[in-house]
Design a protein around this motif. Structure first.
Motif, PDB file in Angstrom:
ATOM      1  N   PRO A 173       0.820  -1.216   0.000  1.00 37.09           N
ATOM      2  CA  PRO A 173       0.000   0.000   0.000  1.00 37.09           C
ATOM      3  C   PRO A 173       0.854   1.266   0.000  1.00 37.09           C
ATOM      4  O   PRO A 173       1.936   1.305   0.586  1.00 37.09           O
ATOM      5  N   GLY A 220      -6.135  -6.764  -5.259  1.00 32.63           N
ATOM      6  CA  GLY A 220      -5.956  -5.393  -4.810  1.00 32.63           C
ATOM      7  C   GLY A 220      -6.281  -4.381  -5.899  1.00 32.63           C
ATOM      8  O   GLY A 220      -6.919  -4.691  -6.903  1.00 32.63           O
ATOM      9  N   THR A 248       0.014   2.462  -5.813  1.00 33.77           N
ATOM     10  CA  THR A 248      -1.071   2.034  -4.929  1.00 33.77           C
ATOM     11  C   THR A 248      -1.400   3.153  -3.941  1.00 33.77           C
ATOM     12  O   THR A 248      -0.603   4.066  -3.725  1.00 33.77           O
ATOM     13  N   GLU A 281      -4.427   2.862  -0.751  1.00 33.66           N
ATOM     14  CA  GLU A 281      -4.736   2.196   0.523  1.00 33.66           C
ATOM     15  C   GLU A 281      -4.516   0.687   0.471  1.00 33.66           C
ATOM     16  O   GLU A 281      -4.260   0.061   1.501  1.00 33.66           O
ATOM     17  N   ASP A 282      -4.654   0.102  -0.698  1.00 31.89           N
ATOM     18  CA  ASP A 282      -4.572  -1.352  -0.827  1.00 31.89           C
ATOM     19  C   ASP A 282      -3.270  -1.784  -1.486  1.00 31.89           C
ATOM     20  O   ASP A 282      -2.694  -1.054  -2.290  1.00 31.89           O
ATOM     21  N   SER A 286      -1.324  -4.327  -4.147  1.00 34.96           N
ATOM     22  CA  SER A 286      -1.706  -4.693  -5.506  1.00 34.96           C
ATOM     23  C   SER A 286      -0.816  -5.812  -6.017  1.00 34.96           C
ATOM     24  O   SER A 286       0.396  -5.818  -5.802  1.00 34.96           O
TER      25      SER A 286
END
Length: 396
Positions: A144, A165, A216, A218-219, A221
């Motif tokens: 993230p 993600g 990215t 918040e998540d 990937s």
């Protein structure tokens, strides 16, 4: 020229029709390919189910840690790219280094995934058959709030498949004149850019030369990038010249005398080379094209269950189930007294009298020994064992 017959059967979860769904491959290749970026956002998070995801990719990464196929990359907010050596060299890193690098914001890059995953290999072989371009696949695992690479332009076309993600992409709306493929973008490269937010199941096509960057928020990937290496006229010419060298005595036996590398070549040497190059015509270029196509088709493909198949082949019965071991096109050709089968991962040769059997096994994806025309004798069994041994057939 040899008599050649190519059998090609598209599968539902491998090729362009699947990857581009619901769009049509023909329209994509005619209007989009090589011309402009293209995105498919289909809101199907399970679309790439069966491909190693963020929960299972550790095992695949472990097969590359400590080798050049695994890299750690981080593009910092101050505009600097941190070297992977901060977490161990490419030839000494361990899985502990991988986890430390990921925790520190590094993108984990795994190259040549098609050599390690049978599922990914089947996709690459399908894309190769439809594009006539060597297709490889790389994983990019980004934590993230991170970015692996600065804005840049690739030397080849790519299709990005978002596995897990989310990742945000910025892609230039046109191919910049001041950035060559393989170069970093300039400050104004993305002044006019498409912006896309990829989620699981989405794909993004980026032609060679288009500047792009991804990051990215918040998540984390995980995406898989399919890269396409086009065959160039230079490749075709080099192959034709290589074949010319192999069949030409003067090119292999005429040697330069001491000192001739540092002076103008004798007229006789130039005349010999020029005369031989002039022999390159349609037949020679077609031969070079066929050799390049065969080399692409015969690239090795990882499979599972091959050892079990070899054991089962020793105990063939008329009702033994047989299937194709790998996906992809197969080519059957006559070469004098021989019948040659080329397929994804290899080539095998039989006496020409086996041509009817070869056509049967190539045309039928699933069958039994007794389905093949002719008596169920040891000759037919040995024919099937050889196809299992070389990797074309698998036992059911």
């Amino acid at each position: 020229m040899p008599n050649t017959d190519t059998v090609f059967r598209p599968r539902t979860e491998c090729g362009l029709a699947w990857l581009l769904h619901p769009h049509q491959p023909r329209e994509f290749l005619e209007t989009i390919w090589g011309k402009s970026p293209f995105v498919v956002q289909r809101a199907e998070r399970s679309f790439f189910e069966g491909i190693p995801n963020i929960a299972t990719v550790d095992e695949l990464i472990a097969t590359t840690a400590g080798g050049a196929a695994c890299r750690f990359i981080r593009y910092d907010t101050d505009g600097q790219q941190s070297p992977s050596e901060r977490h161990g060299s490419s030839t000494q890193s361990t899985m502990a280094d991988v986890y430390d690098a990921y925790a520190d914001g590094y993108t984990i890059v795994v190259n040549a995934v098609e050599e390690r995953s049978a599922r990914v290999a089947s996709i690459c072989r399908a894309l190769e058959a439809e594009t006539d371009q060597r297709t490889g696949a790389n994983y990019y695992l980004t934590p993230p709030g991170a970015q692996g690479f600065p804005a840049h332009a690739d030397t080849h076309d790519v299709i990005v498949a978002q596995i897990d993600g989310c990742k945000r992409w910025r892609v230039s709306a046109s191919r910049p004149d001041n950035v060559q493929p393989g170069e970093l973008g300039t400050p104004d490269s993305l002044a006019s850019a498409f912006e896309w937010h990829l989620e699981p199941g989405d794909i993004l096509y980026i032609p060679a030369g288009f500047v792009h960057e991804a990051f990215t928020v918040e998540d984390a990937s995980l995406h898989l990038t399919f890269g396409f290496s086009a065959v160039t006229l230079a490749d075709l010419l080099l192959e034709a010249v290589q074949q010319l060298v192999e069949r030409s005595g003067p090119l292999r036996t005429t040697v330069l005398q001491p000192g001739e590398l540092r002076t103008a070549l004798p007229d006789s040497v130039v005349a010999t080379v020029t005369k031989l190059l002039r022999t390159l015509g349609t037949e020679q270029m077609d031969s070079a094209r066929e050799h390049l196509a065969s080399a692409l088709l015969q690239r090795s493909t990882p499979v599972t269950g091959r050892l079990v198949d070899l054991d089962r082949a020793r105990r063939l019965t008329p009702t033994t189930s047989l299937t194709h071991a790998t996906w992809g096109p197969s080519t059957i050709r006559s070469a004098g007294p021989a019948a040659v089968l080329e397929f994804c991962g290899g080539v095998v040769e039989f006496d020409s009298e086996r041509l009817p059997w070869l056509h049967f096994v190539a045309d039928n994806e699933a069958f039994t020994l007794s389905d093949i025309p002719g008596p169920n004798d040891e000759t037919k069994a040995e024919f099937i064992r050889e196809l299992v041994r070389c990797g074309f057939l698998a036992t059911g």
